[in-house]
Design a protein around this motif. Structure first.
Motif, PDB file in Angstrom:
ATOM      1  N   LYS A   4      -3.822   2.772   7.722  1.00  0.00           N
ATOM      2  CA  LYS A   4      -5.200   2.742   7.244  1.00  0.00           C
ATOM      3  C   LYS A   4      -5.256   1.984   5.920  1.00  0.00           C
ATOM      4  CE  LYS A   4      -6.409   7.261   9.086  1.00  0.00           C
ATOM      5  NZ  LYS A   4      -6.864   8.629   8.713  1.00  0.00           N
ATOM      6  N   PRO A   5      -6.324   1.217   5.718  1.00  0.00           N
ATOM      7  CA  PRO A   5      -6.472   0.505   4.435  1.00  0.00           C
ATOM      8  C   PRO A   5      -6.437   1.449   3.231  1.00  0.00           C
ATOM      9  CG  PRO A   5      -8.072  -0.304   6.018  1.00  0.00           C
ATOM     10  CD  PRO A   5      -7.402   0.883   6.646  1.00  0.00           C
ATOM     11  N   GLU A   6      -6.982   2.673   3.396  1.00  0.00           N
ATOM     12  CA  GLU A   6      -6.981   3.643   2.300  1.00  0.00           C
ATOM     13  C   GLU A   6      -5.546   4.038   1.927  1.00  0.00           C
ATOM     14  OE1 GLU A   6      -8.592   4.507   5.325  1.00  0.00           O
ATOM     15  OE2 GLU A   6     -10.513   3.671   4.730  1.00  0.00           O
ATOM     16  N   LEU A  11      -0.889   3.439  -1.891  1.00  0.00           N
ATOM     17  CA  LEU A  11       0.446   2.935  -2.191  1.00  0.00           C
ATOM     18  C   LEU A  11       0.382   1.880  -3.292  1.00  0.00           C
ATOM     19  CD1 LEU A  11       3.473   2.777  -1.692  1.00  0.00           C
ATOM     20  CD2 LEU A  11       2.998   1.197   0.206  1.00  0.00           C
ATOM     21  N   ARG A  12      -0.608   1.023  -3.227  1.00  0.00           N
ATOM     22  CA  ARG A  12      -0.766  -0.015  -4.260  1.00  0.00           C
ATOM     23  C   ARG A  12      -0.937   0.633  -5.643  1.00  0.00           C
ATOM     24  NH1 ARG A  12      -2.328  -5.317  -3.628  1.00  0.00           N
ATOM     25  NH2 ARG A  12      -3.288  -4.907  -1.602  1.00  0.00           N
ATOM     26  N   VAL A  13      -1.737   1.700  -5.714  1.00  0.00           N
ATOM     27  CA  VAL A  13      -1.967   2.406  -6.979  1.00  0.00           C
ATOM     28  C   VAL A  13      -0.661   3.031  -7.475  1.00  0.00           C
ATOM     29  CG1 VAL A  13      -3.149   4.383  -8.029  1.00  0.00           C
ATOM     30  CG2 VAL A  13      -4.414   2.811  -6.553  1.00  0.00           C
ATOM     31  N   ILE A  14       0.115   3.648  -6.570  1.00  0.00           N
ATOM     32  CA  ILE A  14       1.395   4.249  -6.946  1.00  0.00           C
ATOM     33  C   ILE A  14       2.337   3.188  -7.497  1.00  0.00           C
ATOM     34  CG2 ILE A  14       3.484   5.336  -6.016  1.00  0.00           C
ATOM     35  CD1 ILE A  14       1.586   6.854  -4.059  1.00  0.00           C
ATOM     36  N   LEU A  15       2.416   2.063  -6.816  1.00  0.00           N
ATOM     37  CA  LEU A  15       3.297   0.987  -7.271  1.00  0.00           C
ATOM     38  C   LEU A  15       2.885   0.489  -8.656  1.00  0.00           C
ATOM     39  CD1 LEU A  15       3.719  -1.011  -3.944  1.00  0.00           C
ATOM     40  CD2 LEU A  15       5.451   0.376  -5.092  1.00  0.00           C
ATOM     41  N   LYS A  16       1.594   0.412  -8.907  1.00  0.00           N
ATOM     42  CA  LYS A  16       1.087  -0.071 -10.193  1.00  0.00           C
ATOM     43  C   LYS A  16       1.310   0.962 -11.300  1.00  0.00           C
ATOM     44  CE  LYS A  16      -1.229  -2.468 -13.209  1.00  0.00           C
ATOM     45  NZ  LYS A  16      -0.507  -3.408 -14.001  1.00  0.00           N
ATOM     46  N   GLU A  17       0.899   2.212 -11.043  1.00  0.00           N
ATOM     47  CA  GLU A  17       0.943   3.236 -12.077  1.00  0.00           C
ATOM     48  C   GLU A  17       2.366   3.727 -12.359  1.00  0.00           C
ATOM     49  OE1 GLU A  17      -1.809   6.318 -11.011  1.00  0.00           O
ATOM     50  OE2 GLU A  17      -3.556   5.035 -11.376  1.00  0.00           O
ATOM     51  N   GLY A  20       4.720  -0.082 -12.428  1.00  0.00           N
ATOM     52  CA  GLY A  20       4.220  -1.252 -13.133  1.00  0.00           C
ATOM     53  C   GLY A  20       4.264  -2.531 -12.308  1.00  0.00           C
ATOM     54  N   GLN A  21       4.194  -2.396 -10.988  1.00  0.00           N
ATOM     55  CA  GLN A  21       4.318  -3.543 -10.086  1.00  0.00           C
ATOM     56  C   GLN A  21       2.968  -3.908  -9.484  1.00  0.00           C
ATOM     57  OE1 GLN A  21       7.258  -5.269  -9.306  1.00  0.00           O
ATOM     58  NE2 GLN A  21       8.051  -4.069 -11.015  1.00  0.00           N
ATOM     59  N   GLU A  22       2.557  -5.132  -9.700  1.00  0.00           N
ATOM     60  CA  GLU A  22       1.391  -5.701  -9.013  1.00  0.00           C
ATOM     61  C   GLU A  22       1.935  -6.389  -7.768  1.00  0.00           C
ATOM     62  OE1 GLU A  22      -1.939  -5.962  -9.800  1.00  0.00           O
ATOM     63  OE2 GLU A  22      -1.880  -4.948 -11.746  1.00  0.00           O
ATOM     64  N   VAL A  23       1.418  -6.059  -6.609  1.00  0.00           N
ATOM     65  CA  VAL A  23       1.948  -6.651  -5.376  1.00  0.00           C
ATOM     66  C   VAL A  23       0.825  -7.313  -4.581  1.00  0.00           C
ATOM     67  CG1 VAL A  23       3.890  -5.053  -5.166  1.00  0.00           C
ATOM     68  CG2 VAL A  23       1.713  -4.447  -4.141  1.00  0.00           C
ATOM     69  N   GLU A  27       3.280  -8.282   0.294  1.00  0.00           N
ATOM     70  CA  GLU A  27       4.320  -7.431  -0.299  1.00  0.00           C
ATOM     71  C   GLU A  27       4.010  -5.956  -0.092  1.00  0.00           C
ATOM     72  OE1 GLU A  27       5.855 -10.135  -4.043  1.00  0.00           O
ATOM     73  OE2 GLU A  27       3.933  -9.072  -4.216  1.00  0.00           O
ATOM     74  N   LEU A  28       2.747  -5.601  -0.188  1.00  0.00           N
ATOM     75  CA  LEU A  28       2.321  -4.223   0.019  1.00  0.00           C
ATOM     76  C   LEU A  28       2.664  -3.762   1.435  1.00  0.00           C
ATOM     77  CD1 LEU A  28       0.860  -1.759  -1.184  1.00  0.00           C
ATOM     78  CD2 LEU A  28      -1.267  -2.729  -0.276  1.00  0.00           C
ATOM     79  N   HIS A  29       2.387  -4.607   2.420  1.00  0.00           N
ATOM     80  CA  HIS A  29       2.720  -4.268   3.809  1.00  0.00           C
ATOM     81  C   HIS A  29       4.231  -4.146   3.995  1.00  0.00           C
ATOM     82  CE1 HIS A  29      -1.466  -5.331   4.721  1.00  0.00           C
ATOM     83  NE2 HIS A  29      -1.302  -4.584   5.802  1.00  0.00           N
ATOM     84  N   GLU A  30       4.979  -5.030   3.369  1.00  0.00           N
ATOM     85  CA  GLU A  30       6.439  -4.967   3.479  1.00  0.00           C
ATOM     86  C   GLU A  30       6.979  -3.666   2.884  1.00  0.00           C
ATOM     87  OE1 GLU A  30       8.127  -8.498   1.790  1.00  0.00           O
ATOM     88  OE2 GLU A  30       7.088  -9.800   3.214  1.00  0.00           O
ATOM     89  N   VAL A  31       6.476  -3.298   1.703  1.00  0.00           N
ATOM     90  CA  VAL A  31       6.910  -2.057   1.070  1.00  0.00           C
ATOM     91  C   VAL A  31       6.557  -0.866   1.966  1.00  0.00           C
ATOM     92  CG1 VAL A  31       6.508  -0.500  -0.891  1.00  0.00           C
ATOM     93  CG2 VAL A  31       6.822  -2.949  -1.279  1.00  0.00           C
ATOM     94  N   ALA A  32       5.348  -0.852   2.479  1.00  0.00           N
ATOM     95  CA  ALA A  32       4.897   0.258   3.314  1.00  0.00           C
ATOM     96  C   ALA A  32       5.770   0.402   4.563  1.00  0.00           C
ATOM     97  CB  ALA A  32       3.432   0.061   3.716  1.00  0.00           C
TER      98      ALA A  32
END
Length: 69
Positions: A4-6, A11-17, A20-23, A27-32
């Motif tokens: 789901k996009p949500e 996950l994007r928020v977790i990676l950032k907060e 400290g990673q902007e993806v 890259e987000l799909h690969e990490v997921a």
């Protein structure tokens, strides 16, 4: 498997907060999917270990000598 996009945005928020990673979206799909694969492997190992633990214990004739106190 489609996520789901949500879920991806969480996950994007977790990676950032937390890291400290902007993806990028790619890259987000690969990490997921790497995380999903990792946890799938852990679950398979866990299930295999549980199956082995539930297997009957085979009694062997050999018993080590006990040390005298």
């Amino acid at each position: 498997m489609k996520l789901k996009p949500e879920t991806l945005e969480k996950l994007r928020v977790i990676l950032k907060e937390d890291f400290g990673q902007e993806v990028s979206d790619q890259e987000l799909h690969e990490v997921a999917f790497n995380l999903l694969g990792y946890y799938d492997t852990l679950l398979q190992c866990y299930c295999e270990d549980n199956e082995k633990a539930e297997a009957p214990i085979v009694q062997h004739d050999y018993e080590p000598e006990r040390q005298k106190a």
